[in-house]
Design a protein around this motif. Structure first.
Motif, mmCIF file in Angstrom:
data_model
loop_
_atom_site.group_PDB
_atom_site.id
_atom_site.type_symbol
_atom_site.label_atom_id
_atom_site.label_comp_id
_atom_site.label_asym_id
_atom_site.label_seq_id
_atom_site.Cartn_x
_atom_site.Cartn_y
_atom_site.Cartn_z
ATOM 1 N N MET A 1 -11.637 35.051 -7.128
ATOM 2 C CA MET A 1 -10.924 34.391 -8.216
ATOM 3 C C MET A 1 -11.753 33.251 -8.800
ATOM 4 S SD MET A 1 -7.094 34.137 -6.588
ATOM 5 C CE MET A 1 -7.581 33.046 -5.252
ATOM 6 N N MET A 2 -11.451 32.917 -10.030
ATOM 7 C CA MET A 2 -11.968 31.718 -10.714
ATOM 8 C C MET A 2 -13.354 31.883 -11.340
ATOM 9 S SD MET A 2 -9.494 29.690 -10.499
ATOM 10 C CE MET A 2 -7.961 29.790 -9.600
ATOM 11 N N GLU A 3 -14.219 32.668 -10.697
ATOM 12 C CA GLU A 3 -15.542 32.857 -11.276
ATOM 13 C C GLU A 3 -15.748 34.331 -11.571
ATOM 14 O OE1 GLU A 3 -18.770 30.987 -9.030
ATOM 15 O OE2 GLU A 3 -17.248 29.786 -8.022
ATOM 16 N N SER B 1 -15.254 32.266 -17.745
ATOM 17 C CA SER B 1 -16.612 31.737 -17.690
ATOM 18 C C SER B 1 -16.575 30.217 -17.682
ATOM 19 C CB SER B 1 -17.417 32.240 -18.867
ATOM 20 O OG SER B 1 -18.614 31.483 -18.977
ATOM 21 N N GLN B 2 -16.921 29.652 -16.551
ATOM 22 C CA GLN B 2 -16.956 28.201 -16.430
ATOM 23 C C GLN B 2 -18.011 27.622 -17.378
ATOM 24 O OE1 GLN B 2 -14.978 26.440 -14.129
ATOM 25 N NE2 GLN B 2 -14.086 28.208 -13.076
ATOM 26 N N GLU B 3 -19.142 28.359 -17.528
ATOM 27 C CA GLU B 3 -20.204 27.897 -18.436
ATOM 28 C C GLU B 3 -19.680 27.838 -19.869
ATOM 29 O OE1 GLU B 3 -20.687 30.209 -16.167
ATOM 30 O OE2 GLU B 3 -22.578 29.828 -15.095
ATOM 31 N N ALA B 4 -19.001 28.902 -20.267
ATOM 32 C CA ALA B 4 -18.499 28.938 -21.638
ATOM 33 C C ALA B 4 -17.526 27.790 -21.881
ATOM 34 C CB ALA B 4 -17.817 30.278 -21.906
ATOM 35 N N LEU C 1 -18.356 18.327 -5.930
ATOM 36 C CA LEU C 1 -19.258 19.201 -6.685
ATOM 37 C C LEU C 1 -19.273 20.627 -6.165
ATOM 38 C CD1 LEU C 1 -22.041 16.512 -6.864
ATOM 39 C CD2 LEU C 1 -20.365 17.102 -8.613
ATOM 40 N N ASP C 2 -18.250 21.366 -6.442
ATOM 41 C CA ASP C 2 -18.298 22.765 -6.057
ATOM 42 C C ASP C 2 -19.030 23.565 -7.128
ATOM 43 O OD1 ASP C 2 -16.591 23.386 -8.134
ATOM 44 O OD2 ASP C 2 -14.812 23.417 -6.891
ATOM 45 N N ALA C 3 -19.212 24.837 -6.865
ATOM 46 C CA ALA C 3 -20.003 25.681 -7.762
ATOM 47 C C ALA C 3 -19.450 25.665 -9.180
ATOM 48 C CB ALA C 3 -20.019 27.108 -7.225
ATOM 49 N N ARG C 4 -18.129 25.644 -9.287
ATOM 50 C CA ARG C 4 -17.529 25.735 -10.615
ATOM 51 C C ARG C 4 -17.772 24.476 -11.446
ATOM 52 N NH1 ARG C 4 -15.180 28.178 -6.942
ATOM 53 N NH2 ARG C 4 -13.920 26.443 -6.183
ATOM 54 N N VAL C 5 -17.734 23.326 -10.793
ATOM 55 C CA VAL C 5 -18.041 22.081 -11.502
ATOM 56 C C VAL C 5 -19.473 22.137 -12.037
ATOM 57 C CG1 VAL C 5 -18.466 19.622 -11.174
ATOM 58 C CG2 VAL C 5 -16.378 20.656 -10.254
ATOM 59 N N LEU C 6 -20.374 22.640 -11.213
ATOM 60 C CA LEU C 6 -21.777 22.706 -11.628
ATOM 61 C C LEU C 6 -21.965 23.708 -12.772
ATOM 62 C CD1 LEU C 6 -23.467 22.504 -8.114
ATOM 63 C CD2 LEU C 6 -22.996 20.662 -9.755
ATOM 64 N N ALA D 1 -14.757 42.899 -13.536
ATOM 65 C CA ALA D 1 -14.840 41.454 -13.747
ATOM 66 C C ALA D 1 -13.938 41.118 -14.933
ATOM 67 C CB ALA D 1 -16.276 41.025 -14.018
ATOM 68 N N LEU D 2 -12.744 40.629 -14.612
ATOM 69 C CA LEU D 2 -11.742 40.408 -15.648
ATOM 70 C C LEU D 2 -11.812 38.971 -16.164
ATOM 71 C CD1 LEU D 2 -9.311 41.479 -17.220
ATOM 72 C CD2 LEU D 2 -7.874 40.879 -15.259
ATOM 73 N N ASP D 3 -12.184 38.824 -17.414
ATOM 74 C CA ASP D 3 -12.316 37.496 -18.019
ATOM 75 C C ASP D 3 -11.022 37.134 -18.737
ATOM 76 O OD1 ASP D 3 -12.952 35.181 -19.335
ATOM 77 O OD2 ASP D 3 -14.845 35.931 -20.167
ATOM 78 N N LEU D 4 -10.338 36.115 -18.238
ATOM 79 C CA LEU D 4 -9.051 35.744 -18.831
ATOM 80 C C LEU D 4 -9.161 34.575 -19.806
ATOM 81 C CD1 LEU D 4 -6.765 36.228 -15.720
ATOM 82 C CD2 LEU D 4 -6.893 37.671 -17.750
ATOM 83 N N GLY D 5 -10.397 34.113 -20.011
ATOM 84 C CA GLY D 5 -10.597 33.078 -21.025
ATOM 85 C C GLY D 5 -10.014 31.723 -20.666
#
Lengths: 338, 338
Positions: free
Chosen positions: B154-156, B169-172, B196-201, B325-329
């Motif tokens: 989940m989440m990524e 997409s955390q980057e987007a 600082l977890d992966a998603r924050v980075l 890979a389901l992108d929910l925006g």
DNA sequence: CGACTTTGAGATAGCGCTACCTTATTAATC
DNA sequence: GATTAATAAGGTAGCGCTATCTCAAAGTCG
């Protein structure tokens, strides 16, 4: 006696541990469960063997054979409230290291859902249950009684034979808030409550009683069964200002409501505490950073979880605690908002 | 064939249901598990008998016999964050009605704790696992692979053979925030991150890349591994003002930090958004009530939980989802603070 | 010192289900 | 119409543990 790894997981079985230690399976079982009747020397051999094989007991087999699992059910009315999260964490910190698994049941402040959860989880044969408060359906109470599983009640106190509970006096906390507001010279008090569970009503009662003792007319009450939220706090604050514009002190049944009210006050230019004193409840993280910093009642939620879990462990050992109703108190954190 | 109630719980057993329905025990078992090879008429008889006796299967026996439980493990890095609570609730809403039990494991953003939880919970033979992100220890990943239990992440998002994930997409999202601040004419940007977890980075990376694409110098970064809190947000905001007083736009990696910063700004008279634009992340409840109302990125955390649970159910049925890979925006909620 | 208790270890028999194999019945094929 | 294939039901044997009973050895007492 077969001694091969588990069919499914490929992991070592108790029989393997026993074989390696050169004892019978049942002796290995007793040694690993720290049952006194096993020779310390043998017990050491068994523990060494278990360690060498990285043995982990199969909980399903254990539960089936003993008719009791190693899991402990915790029922809370909400997870969305930070309050219960801290209690849960404290419970897990006590129980997990001792080999218990914590099952979390969230009943969303609904009696029927709590009943359903109890019904469901009892089939897992939990070895203990931690409950929030005393307010539940007849059926739920009967299910618990019939199950014969040790229970500990959290958050509220009740002096009653055979009931073990850990909490604080919600009434006393409500009274304390009233006394504080009165000591600040406030005389036109209000109470704002949402998600009207038993504890909110107890706080309200304590608050009103203290006001009555001071010889003042009862506080105006705004109460709604809706779930608490920051947004709702703002709405109820506005409603209160409209209905009772001369209110000079408000006790919000929780911090979320008080947060929302504070934001509305800032927005409308209502001076807190000059015009109105505001007090929240629970002292959630953030209360001390609000503008103005929020006066709130710090509740011992983590300590409650910790003691409730410990008490349950005592009950599981067959001990009866001498103090059956443990009052952990509370602390009024006086800050800028009052 | 004995057909008497359970020794321990006194509840009816499958044998009793079978006897009442006039079929063999195994047929009753198959009927209750909706296995196709049983005659619909017999199945009805079995279901009626089960209902009449209020039969509830014994999960321990079921797990022992089939070497697979009906519980699904969900691993989240924190419960203190409202974000994961909403995801959890959505997961439970999908899984509980279908007869699955949800086991919650909180690893406090610690890889070693996650590993320990996996090790522990695998002994319960869960039939599926929901994980947060991809960043975990080698050992943990190996344990999961060896267990052969279906997993959904989940989440990524990650496009990779055999990996099913649901998130955005955390980057987007980070890039979107940068673009928004730039569109407001902000040029001296900062990024403030904690825990600082992966998603924050990833958010940070997306943010910096968008800034670079605009031909601007990188945003100043304040990063700390400490857990996020409202209080910390205030501290980091003050530090930022001291080190880079001319900053005109800040992206806080989550709303808690942004809340704390907003309070400090109010207290110090720093004008938001006139002097500095502030953007948070997650759009927690309360963001829309802050003073000023906080611009934040609304993340589809509940929908993620729901789809992750559904995808896991598909995997359990042996289906392979076409979209792995389901992108929910996500949605940028533009409010007063920017 | 013999009858009695206490203690530690093992053998045995399940716990309540489901996997797997077997058998009875019906349908399909040439 | 005999053989094969498919289908549906049942019998049997565990899953990996622990409760319970049994028994031998050691201690206890008048």
């Amino acid at each position: 006696m077969k001694d091969r790894p588990s069919r499914a997981t490929g992991r070592p079985t108790l029989a393997q541990v026993a074989a390696r230690a050169g004892v019978s399976q049942i002796t290995a079982s007793r040694a690993l469960r720290s049952i006194a009747t096993v020779d310390p020397q043998l017990a050491t051999r068994v523990h060494d063997a278990a360690k060498a094989l990285a043995y982990v007991p199969n909980p399903a087999a254990r539960t089936l054979a003993s008719a009791r699992s190693h899991s402990i059910l915790v029922l809370v009315p909400a997870l969305s409230n930070h309050l219960f999260i801290e209690t849960l964490e404290a419970i897990q910190d006590v129980l997990r290291p001792r080999g218990f698994e914590v099952l979390i049941g969230n009943y969303h402040y609904r009696q029927d859902e709590e009943e359903e959860l109890i019904r469901n989880y009892l089939s897992h044969q939990p070895c203990g249950i931690l409950l929030t408060g005393f307010n539940r359906s007849e059926t739920a109470a009967r299910l618990l009684a019939n199950a014969g599983v040790p229970c500990v009640y959290m958050m509220e106190l009740r002096q009653e034979e055979g009931i073990v509970c850990v909490g604080f006096s919600q009434e006393a906390a409500g009274a304390k808030v009233a006394e504080h507001l009165l000591s600040r010279g406030r005389r036109k008090l209000a109470f704002v409550g949402a998600q009207l569970d038993a504890r909110v009503l107890q706080r309200r009662d304590g608050y009103q009683q203290a006001i009555a003792r001071a010889g003042l007319p009862p506080a105006f009450e705004i109460m709604t069964p809706e779930p608490s939220s920051v947004e709702l706090g703002g709405d109820l604050f506005n409603r209160l200002l409209k209905e009772h514009p001369n209110t000079d002190g408000i006790f919000f049944c929780n911090d979320d409501l008080a947060f929302g009210a504070s934001f509305e006050a800032l927005r409308k230019g209502v001076a807190i505490p000059e015009q109105i004193s505001v007090v929240g409840f629970n002292d959630l993280p953030g209360a001390g950073q609000m503008v103005p910093r929020l006066t709130s009642v710090r509740t011992p939620r983590a300590t409650i979880g910790q003691h409730a879990a410990s008490s349950l462990l005592s009950l599981l050992c067959g001990e009866t605690p001498e103090v059956t109703a443990l009052d952990l108190g509370f602390k009024l954190m006086v800050r800028e908002s009052s």
